[in-house]
Design an enzyme around this catalytic site. Sequence first.
Site, short mmCIF file in Angstrom:
data_model
loop_
_atom_site.label_atom_id
_atom_site.label_comp_id
_atom_site.label_asym_id
_atom_site.label_seq_id
_atom_site.Cartn_x
_atom_site.Cartn_y
_atom_site.Cartn_z
N LYS A 233 0.85 -1.19 0.00
CA LYS A 233 0.00 0.00 0.00
C LYS A 233 0.89 1.24 0.00
CE LYS A 233 -3.58 2.46 2.52
NZ LYS A 233 -4.70 2.34 3.44
N LYS B 219 -2.12 -1.47 -3.84
CA LYS B 219 -3.01 -0.31 -3.75
C LYS B 219 -2.22 0.98 -3.79
CE LYS B 219 -6.09 1.75 -0.42
NZ LYS B 219 -6.50 1.77 0.96
C1 PBG Z 1 -7.27 3.61 5.57
C2 PBG Z 1 -7.69 3.30 4.18
C3 PBG Z 1 -7.52 4.17 3.11
C4 PBG Z 1 -8.11 3.54 2.01
C5 PBG Z 1 -8.60 2.30 2.43
N1 PBG Z 1 -8.31 2.16 3.79
C6 PBG Z 1 -6.96 5.55 3.06
C7 PBG Z 1 -5.66 5.84 3.66
O1 PBG Z 1 -4.80 4.98 3.85
O2 PBG Z 1 -5.47 7.02 3.96
C8 PBG Z 1 -8.20 4.15 0.64
C9 PBG Z 1 -9.21 3.60 -0.28
C10 PBG Z 1 -9.58 4.51 -1.41
O3 PBG Z 1 -8.97 5.58 -1.64
O4 PBG Z 1 -10.53 4.15 -2.13
N2 PBG Z 1 -6.83 2.63 6.37
#
Ligand code: PBG
Length: 337
Positions: free
Chosen positions: A207, A261
């Site tokens: 991520k 991601k």
């Molecule tokens: C937070 C989380 C995020 C997303 C999923 N879980 C945002 C972040 O890490 O700030 C993003 C998903 C999206 O942008 O569709 N734990």
Amino acid sequence: MPADWPRFDMSFLGGRRLRRLRQASWSRDMVRETVLTPADLIWPLFLIEGENERTPIRTMPGVERLSVDLAVEAARQAVDAGIPALALFPNTPDHLRSTGAEEAANPDNLMCRALSAIKEAVPGIGLIADTALDEYSANGQDGLVANGDILNDETVALMVRSALVQARAGADIIAPSDMMDGRIGALRRALDAEGFEATILMSYAAKYASCYYGPFREAVGSGKRLVGDKRTYQLDFANSDEAMREVAQDLEEGADMVMVKPGLIYLDIIRRVKDNFNVPVAAYQVSGEYAMISFAAAAGAFDRNAAMMESLWAFKRAGCDTILTYFALDAARTLAK
Ligand code: PBG
């Protein structure tokens, strides 16, 4: 073509004409290398308190936060469309957010109530619980903070408690989206010790620290609170080898599947993970990607449906097994036509 134009000698082709197989719809179908079906799609849903409540998200046209009863309805639509699983994300009421993010471990929190309501009404759909503290913390960070530092091991301890209430409420898949070190190993041990050997761990393994999460943070209400950024735990977008080390470690600690991601701008990472590890790979077509396609289509840049389908197929071509996408219901219905 005017009769006096010279024709080229095409014998250099030696009979090899790649257009031959593209000449008809049936021949293109016959040699298509990848398929996309509703079973490849996971639908993320945003939850809010209340009954018969739906609120729009300014930066995600067409996506709404839903109260639990409407989330149950959405689950029925998903099953009917052939979507195998939902990923749930709560927009926690402001008064329940705190520095210690204690609401994450409340067995009666919004997430847990949604999990059990959907499990009871629509038992046939898989339920993925997002396990992270940013949806409960006062500062929008995924980790507990002390003196400006993210506390890794303390965060993992609270995430374990959060995942256990989620598993008890009916989560089939625990999906930690935080990027703390060691949370997969800790979650696997804790789940097994409590009798949840069958609960699947879907790790947000690679991520990246990305601006493409902006609309999501509006959706769950963490964006305006966020102090600083997430670069001490989420990956540097300049790196690819480091993502392989994250994936390797999560698999070693017991992840059943791994996620990359964001999605579209990290297709190279998806392909590398698939080629190196041969495990089920998920990708998240994140909120900013949804926004890009939706707003461009609304401005007349291209057809929304066509752009949606082409983008989803890119994930399959890159080696993805399952795609989290806000387009899931639209795409599944389009595929059924
Ligand atoms: C937070 C989380 C995020 C997303 C999923 N879980 C945002 C972040 O890490 O700030 C993003 C998903 C999206 O942008 O569709 N734990």
